[in-house]
Design an enzyme around this catalytic site. Structure first.
Site, PDB file in Angstrom:
ATOM      1  N   ALA A  15     -12.336  17.801  -8.339  1.00 48.18           N
ATOM      2  CA  ALA A  15     -11.437  18.167  -9.210  1.00 48.18           C
ATOM      3  C   ALA A  15     -11.142  17.208 -10.226  1.00 48.18           C
ATOM      4  CB  ALA A  15     -10.164  18.356  -8.402  1.00 48.18           C
ATOM      5  N   ARG A  25     -13.591  16.281 -23.421  1.00 45.42           N
ATOM      6  CA  ARG A  25     -14.343  16.979 -24.348  1.00 45.42           C
ATOM      7  C   ARG A  25     -13.178  17.858 -25.560  1.00 45.42           C
ATOM      8  NH1 ARG A  25     -17.797  17.829 -19.961  1.00 45.42           N
ATOM      9  NH2 ARG A  25     -16.714  19.363 -19.150  1.00 45.42           N
ATOM     10  N   GLU A  36      -9.544   6.054  -7.915  1.00 44.43           N
ATOM     11  CA  GLU A  36     -10.132   6.484  -7.074  1.00 44.43           C
ATOM     12  C   GLU A  36     -10.049   5.300  -6.059  1.00 44.43           C
ATOM     13  OE1 GLU A  36     -11.794   9.031  -5.726  1.00 44.43           O
ATOM     14  OE2 GLU A  36     -11.870   7.741  -3.838  1.00 44.43           O
ATOM     15  N   SER A  42     -17.215  10.588  -8.100  1.00 48.32           N
ATOM     16  CA  SER A  42     -17.997  11.960  -8.551  1.00 48.32           C
ATOM     17  C   SER A  42     -19.175  11.973  -7.620  1.00 48.32           C
ATOM     18  CB  SER A  42     -18.492  11.895  -9.992  1.00 48.32           C
ATOM     19  OG  SER A  42     -19.040  13.201 -10.302  1.00 48.32           O
ATOM     20  N   ALA A  44     -21.420  13.955  -4.264  1.00 45.55           N
ATOM     21  CA  ALA A  44     -21.645  15.477  -3.819  1.00 45.55           C
ATOM     22  C   ALA A  44     -21.271  15.295  -2.366  1.00 45.55           C
ATOM     23  CB  ALA A  44     -22.805  15.498  -4.175  1.00 45.55           C
ATOM     24  N   CYS A  46     -20.720  17.883  -0.536  1.00 43.44           N
ATOM     25  CA  CYS A  46     -21.472  18.822  -0.002  1.00 43.44           C
ATOM     26  C   CYS A  46     -23.081  18.491   0.335  1.00 43.44           C
ATOM     27  CB  CYS A  46     -21.680  20.171  -1.127  1.00 43.44           C
ATOM     28  SG  CYS A  46     -19.834  20.424  -1.613  1.00 43.44           S
ATOM     29  N   VAL A  84      -3.561   4.877  -5.524  1.00 38.19           N
ATOM     30  CA  VAL A  84      -2.190   5.021  -5.828  1.00 38.19           C
ATOM     31  C   VAL A  84      -1.347   5.330  -4.701  1.00 38.19           C
ATOM     32  CG1 VAL A  84      -0.600   6.632  -7.187  1.00 38.19           C
ATOM     33  CG2 VAL A  84      -3.078   6.066  -8.155  1.00 38.19           C
ATOM     34  N   ASP A 295      -8.920  20.284  -3.278  1.00 38.39           N
ATOM     35  CA  ASP A 295      -8.322  20.663  -2.076  1.00 38.39           C
ATOM     36  C   ASP A 295      -6.772  20.225  -1.764  1.00 38.39           C
ATOM     37  OD1 ASP A 295     -10.802  21.328  -1.856  1.00 38.39           O
ATOM     38  OD2 ASP A 295     -11.261  19.671  -0.337  1.00 38.39           O
ATOM     39  N   TYR A 438     -34.994  45.068  -9.684  1.00 36.48           N
ATOM     40  CA  TYR A 438     -35.846  45.372  -8.592  1.00 36.48           C
ATOM     41  C   TYR A 438     -37.301  45.314  -8.854  1.00 36.48           C
ATOM     42  CZ  TYR A 438     -38.750  48.322  -5.815  1.00 36.48           C
ATOM     43  OH  TYR A 438     -39.755  49.011  -5.337  1.00 36.48           O
TER      44      TYR A 438
HETATM   45  P1  FAD Z   1     -12.034  15.244  -2.567  1.00 35.84           P
HETATM   46  O1  FAD Z   1     -13.549  15.456  -2.615  1.00 35.84           O
HETATM   47  O2  FAD Z   1     -11.485  15.135  -1.123  1.00 35.84           O
HETATM   48  O3  FAD Z   1     -11.671  14.062  -3.396  1.00 35.84           O
HETATM   49  C1  FAD Z   1     -10.577  13.273  -3.537  1.00 35.84           C
HETATM   50  C2  FAD Z   1     -10.697  11.924  -3.708  1.00 35.84           C
HETATM   51  O4  FAD Z   1      -9.414  11.589  -3.983  1.00 35.84           O
HETATM   52  C3  FAD Z   1     -11.336  11.108  -2.668  1.00 35.84           C
HETATM   53  O5  FAD Z   1     -12.358  10.374  -3.341  1.00 35.84           O
HETATM   54  C4  FAD Z   1     -10.135  10.262  -2.214  1.00 35.84           C
HETATM   55  O6  FAD Z   1     -10.814   8.855  -1.885  1.00 35.84           O
HETATM   56  C5  FAD Z   1      -9.405  10.119  -3.598  1.00 35.84           C
HETATM   57  N1  FAD Z   1      -7.988   9.833  -3.153  1.00 35.84           N
HETATM   58  C6  FAD Z   1      -7.080  10.150  -2.178  1.00 35.84           C
HETATM   59  N2  FAD Z   1      -6.021   9.713  -2.040  1.00 35.84           N
HETATM   60  C7  FAD Z   1      -6.019   8.620  -3.272  1.00 35.84           C
HETATM   61  C8  FAD Z   1      -5.192   7.740  -3.752  1.00 35.84           C
HETATM   62  N3  FAD Z   1      -3.865   7.907  -3.254  1.00 35.84           N
HETATM   63  N4  FAD Z   1      -5.154   7.115  -4.738  1.00 35.84           N
HETATM   64  C9  FAD Z   1      -6.575   7.075  -5.098  1.00 35.84           C
HETATM   65  N5  FAD Z   1      -7.790   7.751  -4.730  1.00 35.84           N
HETATM   66  C10 FAD Z   1      -7.153   8.942  -3.887  1.00 35.84           C
HETATM   67  N6  FAD Z   1     -17.324  23.044  -0.428  1.00 35.84           N
HETATM   68  C11 FAD Z   1     -18.141  23.997  -0.711  1.00 35.84           C
HETATM   69  O7  FAD Z   1     -17.615  24.843  -1.578  1.00 35.84           O
HETATM   70  N7  FAD Z   1     -19.395  24.064  -0.506  1.00 35.84           N
HETATM   71  C12 FAD Z   1     -20.004  23.467   0.468  1.00 35.84           C
HETATM   72  O8  FAD Z   1     -21.084  23.438   0.886  1.00 35.84           O
HETATM   73  C13 FAD Z   1     -19.317  22.031   0.916  1.00 35.84           C
HETATM   74  N8  FAD Z   1     -19.950  21.477   2.011  1.00 35.84           N
HETATM   75  C14 FAD Z   1     -19.242  20.233   2.218  1.00 35.84           C
HETATM   76  C15 FAD Z   1     -19.756  19.397   3.146  1.00 35.84           C
HETATM   77  C16 FAD Z   1     -19.108  18.335   3.391  1.00 35.84           C
HETATM   78  C17 FAD Z   1     -19.542  17.482   4.616  1.00 35.84           C
HETATM   79  C18 FAD Z   1     -17.651  18.020   3.147  1.00 35.84           C
HETATM   80  C19 FAD Z   1     -16.944  16.883   3.516  1.00 35.84           C
HETATM   81  C20 FAD Z   1     -16.907  19.232   2.171  1.00 35.84           C
HETATM   82  C21 FAD Z   1     -17.706  20.078   1.787  1.00 35.84           C
HETATM   83  N9  FAD Z   1     -17.119  20.940   0.861  1.00 35.84           N
HETATM   84  C22 FAD Z   1     -17.985  22.240   0.541  1.00 35.84           C
HETATM   85  C23 FAD Z   1     -15.804  21.140   0.475  1.00 35.84           C
HETATM   86  C24 FAD Z   1     -15.996  20.265  -0.749  1.00 35.84           C
HETATM   87  O9  FAD Z   1     -16.515  19.043  -0.999  1.00 35.84           O
HETATM   88  C25 FAD Z   1     -14.306  20.009  -1.433  1.00 35.84           C
HETATM   89  O10 FAD Z   1     -13.724  21.115  -1.267  1.00 35.84           O
HETATM   90  C26 FAD Z   1     -14.323  19.129  -2.589  1.00 35.84           C
HETATM   91  O11 FAD Z   1     -14.899  18.018  -2.580  1.00 35.84           O
HETATM   92  C27 FAD Z   1     -12.743  18.971  -3.013  1.00 35.84           C
HETATM   93  O12 FAD Z   1     -12.807  18.073  -4.030  1.00 35.84           O
HETATM   94  P2  FAD Z   1     -11.526  17.336  -4.569  1.00 35.84           P
HETATM   95  O13 FAD Z   1     -11.675  16.780  -5.683  1.00 35.84           O
HETATM   96  O14 FAD Z   1     -10.268  17.962  -4.451  1.00 35.84           O
HETATM   97  O15 FAD Z   1     -11.248  16.253  -3.184  1.00 35.84           O
END
Ligand code: FAD
Length: 560
Positions: A15, A25, A36, A42, A44, A46, A84, A295, A438
């Site tokens: 996100a 952009r 972070e 950034s 992966a 997944c 943060v 999330d 098809y």
């Molecule tokens: P996150 O990826 O959780 O990133 C949030 C970031 O914020 C983290 O890096 C964290 O360190 C940082 N952060 C948190 N608090 C603070 C703070 N106070 N200060 C600074 N930084 C902070 N989804 C799918 O749709 N398909 C899949 O196949 C899939 N496979 C997955 C497999 C695994 C093993 C995992 C763990 C997840 C998977 N997911 C999958 C879910 C998907 O990865 C998440 O939905 C997605 O990463 C959410 O992105 P996000 O940016 O909201 O949060």
């Protein structure tokens, strides 16, 4: 000229990164900073299971981008290892800790923002039991976890792995651990694996797991760990609530996640009923200069219209994009989610979109379910594989509310067509009316999607009527099995069922049953549909087609 805005993003994964780059952009002038707290930006998530199992061999591919890349390409400052710790809404500042600095003064900073995005994601759930921090117990959420698991596997070559939790990530890990040669036991608290699917659909996957030598334990939970060692502990045995004990070289926790809402909560930003941050369709929180995406945020479910929390990568990325657009001054709206997801274990693939039966009931929707079992492409072309499909359909309108597909090659395509229909509020008529690609290697003139649509359409228009296997028994229906005599003899499933193979039915209509309650069984539901039409037109009053045929009924009856 208006002054350039200072926009801060907390969290730099799906996100956060999507928001930052979209924002750039749109707006070249804004100052954009991502904080972070981990060492990576950034990456992966997944892809991590596939690196652990060795399908992805290059770790660098999981890392995707670096802070330098964000600076060079987008002029975005990424401050990794910066956490943060507080949001002060009154004077629009953040308390930030530089986790790498040793001096107290250098460590704590106050940073101003004009607009803020909370993209802090979610954290994995860790049960509070002794020894959960043992050196062979892991969860998988971050690169750090991935590296630890990979090193542990390479060093200790675990022969027995216990995976706690049979959601999508648990199943992915099971696949990868089998791949590296470990025995795998999955422990699941509820009475089925893969909770986004309904039980009878999940049972098809469970059967495949068992056939592929995965031990599946349901209705049981991790309760204790038996530890070995003095300073660094190793959990050697997993004890379950039932008293069962499992040997373990490695334990992987995949018990689900919780949204990281602490910062928002402390700043008195509204948290929704789901436990995630409440946002409007512009991804704005209760404070209009603070946004939330990914999330950590709620969304609206497109089928039920209710607020839900569905932590998946696609929604996270698109919510980030909307937040980036709006923070950059453009009008943008997030349309909502349908919870579309997919998972693989070896050859079998399970996928879902929209609501399942449990969710449809909870949302008080008036619906019926229908099943189909089609081949992924023309049966005369080699390699066709079955696709088991369950549709949840609104009774009055025929709107497609949900779809579940379990099969092999082709499931990804099938689920995405259902997902597109659900997302656009389409009906089962829309499914039938689709004009799809098809050729024999890829599909059939009537694709699995259209076959499923036609079966549901017949139910909707009362051209066919269905009864579930458990209702056949509960409501005391007499069963006529229209499969071949051999199929009937191999597995009758309904005690006392009468065998009249479909090709002999017209000459052997059981007239004495005309006024009785009659349920028709075949393997997949097609021969029994034909039988239904024959008997209905012969004057049978209460005749029904057993929903999903033998292929689904045996799972329903096994589970009940
Ligand atoms: P996150 O990826 O959780 O990133 C949030 C970031 O914020 C983290 O890096 C964290 O360190 C940082 N952060 C948190 N608090 C603070 C703070 N106070 N200060 C600074 N930084 C902070 N989804 C799918 O749709 N398909 C899949 O196949 C899939 N496979 C997955 C497999 C695994 C093993 C995992 C763990 C997840 C998977 N997911 C999958 C879910 C998907 O990865 C998440 O939905 C997605 O990463 C959410 O992105 P996000 O940016 O909201 O949060």
């Amino acid at each position: 000229m208006a002054k350039a805005e200072n926009i801060i993003i907390i969290g730099g994964v799906a996100a956060g990164a999507a928001a930052a780059t979209r924002l750039r952009r749109i707006n070249e002038k804004a100052t954009i900073t991502i904080f972070e707290k981990s060492n990576y930006v950034s990456f992966a998530n997944c892809g991590m299971p596939y690196y652990i199992g060795g399908e992805i061999t290059n770790r660098q591919r999981i890392l995707l981008n670096t802070a330098d890349f964000f600076k060079d390409r987008f002029n975005i400052d990424v401050m990794v290892n910066h956490e943060v710790t507080a949001i002060n809404r009154k004077d629009k500042t953040l308390a930030v800790t530089d986790l790498t600095s040793r001096s107290r003064k250098g460590r704590e900073k106050t940073v101003k923002y004009d607009k803020l995005l909370i993209a802090t994601g979610a954290s994995h759930i860790v049960p509070e039991i002794d020894g959960i921090d043992s050196s062979n117990v892991f969860a998988l959420r971050h690169i750090l976890h991935m590296d630890k698991i990979k090193t542990f596997i390479e060093t200790w070559r675990p022969e027995e792995t216990v995976i706690v939790g049979a959601g999508y990530i648990g199943i992915e890990l099971a696949e990868q651990l089998k791949r590296i040669g470990s025995e795998v036991t999955i422990v699941e608290k509820s009475d089925q694996i893969l909770p986004p699917l309904d039980k009878e659909m999940a049972s098809i996957v469970e059967e495949y797991l068992i056939d592929n030598e995965v031990t599946v334990i349901k209705d049981d939970a991790l309760s204790e760990l038996e530890l070995e060692g003095e300073e660094t502990f190793v959990a050697r045995k997993v004890k379950l609530a039932s008293g069962k004990e499992l040997d373990s070289d490695m334990i992987l926790l995949s018990l689900g996640v919780r949204p990281n809402v602490e910062l928002a909560k402390d700043a008195k930003i509204t948290i929704g009923e789901t436990g995630a941050i409440k946002v409007n369709d512009k991804m704005q929180t209760s404070d209009p200069s603070i946004f939330a995406a990914g999330d950590v945020a709620e969304s609206v479910h497109k089928v039920t219209g209710k607020n839900v929390w569905i932590p998946l990568a696609g929604p996270a990325s698109f919510q980030g994009r909307v937040a980036g657009s709006v923070m950059g001054g453009k009008d943008a709206h997030y349309a909502g989610v349908t919870g579309t997801a997919i998972v693989r274990f070896n050859d079998i693939i399970a996928a879902n979109s929209g609501v399942n039966e449990k969710q449809a009931k909870a949302a008080k929707l008036s619906f019926f379910v229908s099943y189909s079992h089609s081949q992924s492409h023309a049966t005369y072309y080699p390699g066709a594989a079955i696709e088991h499909i369950k549709l949840i359909v609104e009774k009055k309108t025929g709107r497609l509310l949900g779809a579940q597909v379990v099969g092999y090659d082709g499931v990804d395509k099938t689920i995405d067509i259902f997902a597109a229909t659900i997302n656009s509020g389409g009906t089962v008529d829309d499914l039938v009316d689709l004009d799809l690609a098809y050729a024999p290697p890829y599909s059939s003139a009537r694709s699995p999607v259209q076959m499923a649509g036609m079966i549901a359409q017949n139910r909707l228009r009362n051209i066919d009527a269905a009864i579930s296997a458990d209702d056949v028994i509960k409501k005391d229906y007499s069963v006529i099995d229209v499969r071949t005599q051999t199929e009937h003899d191999e597995d009758k499933i309904f005690e006392g069922s009468l065998s009249i193979p479909i090709d002999t039915l017209r000459d052997n209509i059981p007239i004495s049953m005309k006024t009785k309650k009659v349920a028709l069984l075949c393997r997949a539901g097609l021969r029994s549909y034909l039988a239904y039409r024959i008997l209905k037109q012969a004057g049978f009053k209460d005749v029904k087609n057993i929903n999903g045929g033998y292929l689904i009924s045996r799972h329903i009856l096994n589970d009940s």
